[in-house]
Design an enzyme around this catalytic site. Structure first.
Site, PDB file in Angstrom:
ATOM      1  N   HIS A  36       0.855  -1.188   0.000  1.00  0.00           N
ATOM      2  CA  HIS A  36       0.000   0.000   0.000  1.00  0.00           C
ATOM      3  C   HIS A  36       0.891   1.238   0.000  1.00  0.00           C
ATOM      4  CE1 HIS A  36      -4.117   1.566   0.737  1.00  0.00           C
ATOM      5  NE2 HIS A  36      -3.493   2.601   1.242  1.00  0.00           N
ATOM      6  N   ASP A  87     -13.856   3.166   7.285  1.00  0.00           N
ATOM      7  CA  ASP A  87     -12.776   3.940   6.662  1.00  0.00           C
ATOM      8  C   ASP A  87     -13.289   4.657   5.426  1.00  0.00           C
ATOM      9  OD1 ASP A  87     -10.023   4.801   6.029  1.00  0.00           O
ATOM     10  OD2 ASP A  87     -10.301   3.471   4.319  1.00  0.00           O
ATOM     11  N   ARG A  99     -12.951  13.200   5.554  1.00  0.00           N
ATOM     12  CA  ARG A  99     -11.684  13.919   5.780  1.00  0.00           C
ATOM     13  C   ARG A  99     -11.310  14.774   4.592  1.00  0.00           C
ATOM     14  NH1 ARG A  99      -7.940   9.175   6.371  1.00  0.00           N
ATOM     15  NH2 ARG A  99      -6.312  10.728   6.115  1.00  0.00           N
ATOM     16  N   SER A 132      -6.523   4.498   8.882  1.00  0.00           N
ATOM     17  CA  SER A 132      -7.175   4.289   7.578  1.00  0.00           C
ATOM     18  C   SER A 132      -6.463   3.162   6.819  1.00  0.00           C
ATOM     19  CB  SER A 132      -7.110   5.597   6.783  1.00  0.00           C
ATOM     20  OG  SER A 132      -7.377   5.380   5.428  1.00  0.00           O
ATOM     21  N   LYS A 192      -7.717  -1.134   6.569  1.00  0.00           N
ATOM     22  CA  LYS A 192      -7.967  -1.782   5.265  1.00  0.00           C
ATOM     23  C   LYS A 192      -7.065  -2.993   5.092  1.00  0.00           C
ATOM     24  CE  LYS A 192      -7.496   1.939   2.691  1.00  0.00           C
ATOM     25  NZ  LYS A 192      -7.854   3.331   2.835  1.00  0.00           N
TER      26      LYS A 192
HETATM   27  N1  URA Z   1      -4.167   6.240   1.929  1.00  0.00           N
HETATM   28  C1  URA Z   1      -5.170   5.696   2.672  1.00  0.00           C
HETATM   29  O1  URA Z   1      -5.611   4.584   2.437  1.00  0.00           O
HETATM   30  N2  URA Z   1      -5.637   6.425   3.713  1.00  0.00           N
HETATM   31  C2  URA Z   1      -5.178   7.635   4.011  1.00  0.00           C
HETATM   32  O2  URA Z   1      -5.658   8.217   4.955  1.00  0.00           O
HETATM   33  C3  URA Z   1      -4.156   8.199   3.229  1.00  0.00           C
HETATM   34  C4  URA Z   1      -3.657   7.466   2.191  1.00  0.00           C
END
Ligand code: URA
Length: 433
Positions: free
Chosen positions: A82, A161, A168, A183, A187
């Site tokens: 990620h 999220d 946000r 966040s 995930k």
């Molecule tokens: N990527 C994400 O999944 N969440 C964030 O808050 C920022 C970048």
């Protein structure tokens, strides 16, 4: 429990209890808490921060707000990747076929763009026919059959999220360590892999502007990973200027395809080698990082990774003629040159501003409902430390609206900071945590 008391506690810099955090996440996911109350709490978290314990409780509550995927049928070690977001970031499109070519199962769900940062799913959808919305059974089948599947978030993974992330974005609360850490890790915990490599971007085009902040975020996410039983490695990468030369969906997909065909810009190469070699290590396929890098280069040179991309696109319904003949991708109507008025060296090229200009051309969304124009964007011709002569092309603007294209040219001219003295190349890999 009462949401107003919870908001007041965080407003007054007090620590929230586990039950209070769980209550907020559960009730907000069920729409029993309004967006304006959630906004107030999110803003209070942004301003007053959270303790380590609060962040961990928030992450776990968000991960458990929806379905949890189990990928253990794919192997003992399933590695996910990620990025914290950036401009021109097409690393997933390049790296994941390489990882699959090495023989490590790739089952990855990606997101769409947020603010000025692009999203992998939007880029995959630039390939005509590519279906990012297949069901989970098919997703797992594809990984079993060809070793890779890249899709959007089709399952109801971490729905809390999804709601908080969108909120946000509209209340200027994206750049916050507790909110980003929870966040991303919620995930990743819900998505089923047991090993995680994170690209923590740092610089003008990233949410973390300084190395110190990026290190703090990395330590936090690593700690959450440990508590959740998921070994996590963070690679801090430079995002002061865009990654590679292309910004915009079709343009980035073409750059990714060319990279897998051996034409890989140096910054992309360094990021791919570093992230990839740690993914190979976490997958239990090689302890030695330098050896792993060689393996990655081998799989690019022998075109196995390129072939894997073709297999992926074909299996997900995409038209592989676009991968084999990239000139098939739709071009923008206007291509304008940004010409340098100065001689010297490029000192800075603010990635966030480039991302915003590309967004204004139509490559990004201002609201969730906006449609992306896949053909538009920017191709850089000069990057930081490059020498420039008067009259040389700094960048190309690809536009479908003449007025917007001309405006982008003027804005990009302003963004290129050109100085007389020679400029050192910036480091790309800033740290491994
Ligand atoms: N990527 C994400 O999944 N969440 C964030 O808050 C920022 C970048």
């Amino acid at each position: 429990m009462n949401i107003i008391e919870i908001i007041a506690k965080k407003r007054d810099k007090q620590e929230l209890k586990k039950e209070e955090i769980e209550y907020f996440i559960k009730e907000y996911t069920k729409n029993n808490i309004t967006d304006y109350q959630a906004s107030a709490l999110i803003m209070a978290i942004y301003l007053n921060g959270m303790t380590d314990e609060e962040i961990t409780n928030l992450t776990i509550a968000m991960a458990q707000s929806g379905e949890m995927l189990n990928l253990s049928m794919l192997g003992k070690n399933v590695v996910d990747k990620h990025s914290t977001g950036g401009v021109g970031d097409k690393i997933t499109l390049i790296l994941m076929p390489i990882i699959a070519a090495i023989g490590i199962p790739v089952a990855k769900m990606s997101g769409r763009g947020l603010g000025y940062t692009g999203g992998t799913i939007d880029k995959l959808e630039a390939i005509p026919g590519y279906n990012t919305n297949i069901d989970i059974k098919q997703f797992i089948e594809n990984v079993k059959n060809i070793g890779i599947s890249l899709i959007g978030q089709t399952m109801n993974l971490a729905p809390a999220d999804k709601k908080i992330y969108a909120l946000r974005d509209t209340i200027a609360c994206t750049e916050s360590i507790p909110l980003i850490a929870s966040s991303i890790m919620s995930k990743k915990i819900a998505a089923g892999a047991n090993k995680i490599v994170l690209d923590v971007t740092c610089g003008s085009g990233a949410f973390m502007k300084s190395e110190e902040e990026a290190r703090k975020l990395s330590n936090r996410m690593k700690q959450i990973g440990k508590l959740a039983g998921k070994e996590t490695i963070c690679i801090i990468t430079n995002m002061n200027e865009p990654v590679g030369y292309a910004i915009g969906n079709n343009l980035e997909v073409i750059e990714a395809i060319e990279a897998l065909n051996g034409k890989m810009p140096e910054d992309i190469k360094q990021i791919v080698l570093e992230l990839g070699s740690y993914m190979v290590k976490l997958a239990g396929m090689g302890e030695n990082i330098e050896e792993n890098k060689k393996k990655i280069l081998e799989n690019i040179e022998n075109k196995k990774a390129y072939q894997k991309l073709i297999d992926l696109v074909k299996t997900q319904g995409g038209d592989i003629r676009y991968i084999k003949e990239t000139e098939r991708f739709k071009k923008a109507q206007f291509i304008f040159k940004v010409i340098s008025q100065k001689e010297g060296y490029v000192k800075k090229l603010n990635a966030q501003k480039i991302g915003e200009i590309s967004g204004d051309l139509g490559a990004g969304r201002k609201t969730k409902e906006d449609k992306i124009d896949e053909a538009v964007g920017i191709i850089l011709n000069k990057k930081t430390s490059n020498k420039v002569q008067v009259g040389e092309v700094l960048a190309y603007v690809h536009a479908n609206d003449e007025q917007k294209g001309r405006q982008a040219v003027e804005q990009i001219k302003e963004i290129y900071e050109i100085v007389d003295q020679k400029v050192e190349e910036e480091k790309i890999i800033l740290g491994i945590i």
